[in-house]
Structures are given as C-alpha cells and as structure tokens.
Design a protein around this motif. Structure first.
Motif, PDB file in Angstrom:
ATOM      1  N   UNK A  95      18.882   3.865  19.695  1.00  0.00           N
ATOM      2  CA  UNK A  95      18.147   4.798  18.835  1.00  0.00           C
ATOM      3  C   UNK A  95      17.817   4.116  17.512  1.00  0.00           C
ATOM      4  N   UNK A  96      16.820   3.233  17.487  1.00  0.00           N
ATOM      5  CA  UNK A  96      16.488   2.569  16.227  1.00  0.00           C
ATOM      6  C   UNK A  96      15.959   3.518  15.173  1.00  0.00           C
ATOM      7  N   UNK A  97      15.349   4.630  15.576  1.00  0.00           N
ATOM      8  CA  UNK A  97      14.782   5.565  14.598  1.00  0.00           C
ATOM      9  C   UNK A  97      15.875   6.146  13.713  1.00  0.00           C
ATOM     10  N   UNK A  98      16.994   6.530  14.309  1.00  0.00           N
ATOM     11  CA  UNK A  98      18.077   7.122  13.522  1.00  0.00           C
ATOM     12  C   UNK A  98      18.650   6.149  12.520  1.00  0.00           C
TER      13      UNK A  98
ATOM     14  N   UNK B 252      11.616  -2.229   9.400  1.00  0.00           N
ATOM     15  CA  UNK B 252      10.426  -2.221  10.249  1.00  0.00           C
ATOM     16  C   UNK B 252      10.821  -2.192  11.717  1.00  0.00           C
ATOM     17  N   UNK B 253      10.108  -1.419  12.538  1.00  0.00           N
ATOM     18  CA  UNK B 253      10.378  -1.423  13.977  1.00  0.00           C
ATOM     19  C   UNK B 253       9.886  -2.717  14.612  1.00  0.00           C
ATOM     20  N   UNK B 254      10.632  -3.203  15.582  1.00  0.00           N
ATOM     21  CA  UNK B 254      10.229  -4.366  16.373  1.00  0.00           C
ATOM     22  C   UNK B 254      10.333  -3.937  17.837  1.00  0.00           C
ATOM     23  N   UNK B 255       9.217  -3.658  18.443  1.00  0.00           N
ATOM     24  CA  UNK B 255       9.250  -3.124  19.796  1.00  0.00           C
ATOM     25  C   UNK B 255       9.893  -1.747  19.809  1.00  0.00           C
ATOM     26  N   UNK B 256      10.592  -1.420  20.905  1.00  0.00           N
ATOM     27  CA  UNK B 256      11.153  -0.076  21.080  1.00  0.00           C
ATOM     28  C   UNK B 256      12.645  -0.004  20.805  1.00  0.00           C
ATOM     29  N   UNK B 257      13.328  -1.166  20.695  1.00  0.00           N
ATOM     30  CA  UNK B 257      14.779  -1.131  20.582  1.00  0.00           C
ATOM     31  C   UNK B 257      15.307  -2.080  19.516  1.00  0.00           C
TER      32      UNK B 257
ATOM     33  N   UNK C  38      10.324   1.714   6.435  1.00  0.00           N
ATOM     34  CA  UNK C  38      11.049   2.554   5.488  1.00  0.00           C
ATOM     35  C   UNK C  38      11.383   1.726   4.269  1.00  0.00           C
ATOM     36  N   UNK C  39      10.874   2.081   3.064  1.00  0.00           N
ATOM     37  CA  UNK C  39      11.158   1.280   1.882  1.00  0.00           C
ATOM     38  C   UNK C  39      12.599   1.441   1.441  1.00  0.00           C
ATOM     39  N   UNK C  40      13.183   0.366   0.936  1.00  0.00           N
ATOM     40  CA  UNK C  40      14.529   0.383   0.369  1.00  0.00           C
ATOM     41  C   UNK C  40      14.429  -0.056  -1.078  1.00  0.00           C
TER      42      UNK C  40
ATOM     43  N   UNK D  26      18.834   5.907   8.231  1.00  0.00           N
ATOM     44  CA  UNK D  26      20.100   5.809   7.496  1.00  0.00           C
ATOM     45  C   UNK D  26      20.158   4.610   6.561  1.00  0.00           C
ATOM     46  N   UNK D  27      19.589   3.480   6.979  1.00  0.00           N
ATOM     47  CA  UNK D  27      19.736   2.231   6.237  1.00  0.00           C
ATOM     48  C   UNK D  27      19.334   2.316   4.763  1.00  0.00           C
ATOM     49  N   UNK D  28      18.267   3.062   4.408  1.00  0.00           N
ATOM     50  CA  UNK D  28      17.911   3.121   2.985  1.00  0.00           C
ATOM     51  C   UNK D  28      19.004   3.728   2.108  1.00  0.00           C
ATOM     52  N   UNK D  29      19.891   4.509   2.690  1.00  0.00           N
ATOM     53  CA  UNK D  29      20.916   5.178   1.888  1.00  0.00           C
ATOM     54  C   UNK D  29      22.224   4.387   1.816  1.00  0.00           C
ATOM     55  N   UNK D  30      22.288   3.268   2.490  1.00  0.00           N
ATOM     56  CA  UNK D  30      23.524   2.481   2.489  1.00  0.00           C
ATOM     57  C   UNK D  30      23.787   1.844   1.133  1.00  0.00           C
ATOM     58  N   UNK D  31      25.049   1.830   0.761  1.00  0.00           N
ATOM     59  CA  UNK D  31      25.505   1.077  -0.410  1.00  0.00           C
ATOM     60  C   UNK D  31      26.071  -0.235   0.128  1.00  0.00           C
ATOM     61  N   UNK D  32      25.361  -1.323  -0.090  1.00  0.00           N
ATOM     62  CA  UNK D  32      25.756  -2.615   0.467  1.00  0.00           C
ATOM     63  C   UNK D  32      26.411  -3.456  -0.633  1.00  0.00           C
TER      64      UNK D  32
END
Length: 220
Positions: free
Chosen positions: A73-76, A20-25, A10-12, A80-86
């Motif tokens: 639930x890494x997919x969820x 990026x996913x790493x394995x299943x969790x 997912x681009x940010x 969400x992470x792209x929308x975070x204001x850090x």
C-alpha cells in the motif's frame, strides 16, 4: 494523478522534499541533502526493525533519494511520510569495518598538492577520518563513503583511466570509494586495499552496506 497511475508527489518540509510514486508498488522520496537521505534511510530501517513500517521488500538509499520497493500500500505510506519526525543519523551503534590501505596510489601526489600537504600527511589525514557508507552503486560492492570535510573535496580526474585496479581507494568530490573490481574510472587514486569488497559466495556479498562506519588503517 501521476503518469505512473499513483498519487501526485507529496511535498515535505514546504516543498523541499517530495514523495513520488514509482510504478504501483514503490515510492521514491526526494530530499534536499545527502545528510537528509542518510537520516531518512536510517529511520526507515529503524521502523522496519521495530515492526512499525509497512512490509517493504527493499529500502535503497542514493545521493539525495530513498527508494522503497515492494510496498503493498504505497498510497498510505506516502500520506504518512510528510508527518514523520526524522532525527539526525546516530552512527555510534553502526557496524564498523576497518580496511588496511597502502597509501601509494597514482594520484597521491596530486591529492597532496590539492590539499596543500605532503603525501605522508594525506595518509595520516585520510586514515584519521571515520567514514560512513551513504549508498552503494556503480558496481556491486562499491560504497560511496561520506565524511571528508569540504576543504578536502577533490575533483575527478580530467581524463578517466581505462582501467583502475581492484581494491583501489579513490576520492571524488565529497566521497571516498574502493573499487571492488578492475574497471574504468575517474576517481583520484590514493591507495589500495586487499580487502574483498564483493564476494557472491559470502553472506552478505557486499562488505560495505549503507550505514556502515568505515575506517582506513595505514599499512606499509
């Protein structure tokens, strides 16, 4: 789908960062700079402490990545992470560790020449900087400390040493580090501390954790 069987990256920020996913969790967040990695790590810890982050077993920062492992639930979270204001890292409330140092390292004269100062001034300059542990690695208890101005960055030694003593304080590129045990190494050694960086009988075992502020105090 990715080769790991999870969602695609997912681009940010217009592609400058990716999740990026790493394995299943697990998820690996790639960012553009060390400062972004530190800020994201701090924000993840803040949200975990506040109970607003999904349960996660480990949050591990590196130079330009942050790994989240043990997610149900890494997919969820990836969505969400792209929308975070850090926000930028706020260091004022971070724990502070003061390390006493004897500035008599084998590379002190070379670092002084690279900086264009005297050996005594190297000690004064280095001990006057407040550092921050950006991430840990290389050996248990070894923290990569940021805070050196760019003008003070020095290259690694052309020929690494076969043995660097425990407690050696070294410089390499933008980082300062302290060797928690005797090992080979190519950092420029400017001093030595008697502080115990890693003690498996201690809780926590590592004296320096990501986010910790560090100051070096000159001792004769």
């Amino acid at each position: 789908m990715s080769a790991a069987g999870g969602p695609p990256g997912v681009p940010l920020d217009g592609g400058a960062r990716r999740v990026l996913p790493v394995g299943r969790h697990a998820l690996l967040v790639e960012v553009a700079t060390a400062e972004e990695a530190q800020a994201l790590h701090a924000e993840l810890l803040r949200r975990r402490d506040a109970g607003t982050l999904p349960p996660v077993r480990e949050i591990v920062p590196a130079a330009r990545t942050v790994l989240l492992d043990g997610l149900a639930d890494p997919h969820g979270l990836a969505a969400e992470l792209p929308r975070w204001d850090v926000p930028p890292v706020a260091t004022a409330d971070a724990p502070l560790v003061v390390l006493p140092v004897r500035y008599d390292g084998a590379d002190l004269a070379e670092v002084a020449a690279l900086w264009g100062v005297t050996e005594d001034e190297v000690a004064r300059i280095h001990s006057g900087i407040e550092f921050r542990v950006a991430f840990c690695g290389f050996a248990p208890g070894f923290g990569y400390l940021t805070g050196l101005p760019e003008r003070l960055h020095v290259p690694r030694r052309a020929t690494p040493r076969t043995s660097v003593p425990v407690g050696a304080v070294g410089l390499a590129g933008p980082y300062t580090g302290v060797y928690p045990r005797s090992s080979p190494g190519g950092w420029q050694i400017v001093g030595r501390t008697d502080a115990v960086l890693w003690d498996p009988e201690r809780e926590p075992a590592a004296l320096l954790a990501p986010g910790t502020r560090v100051r070096f105090e000159e001792h004769g």
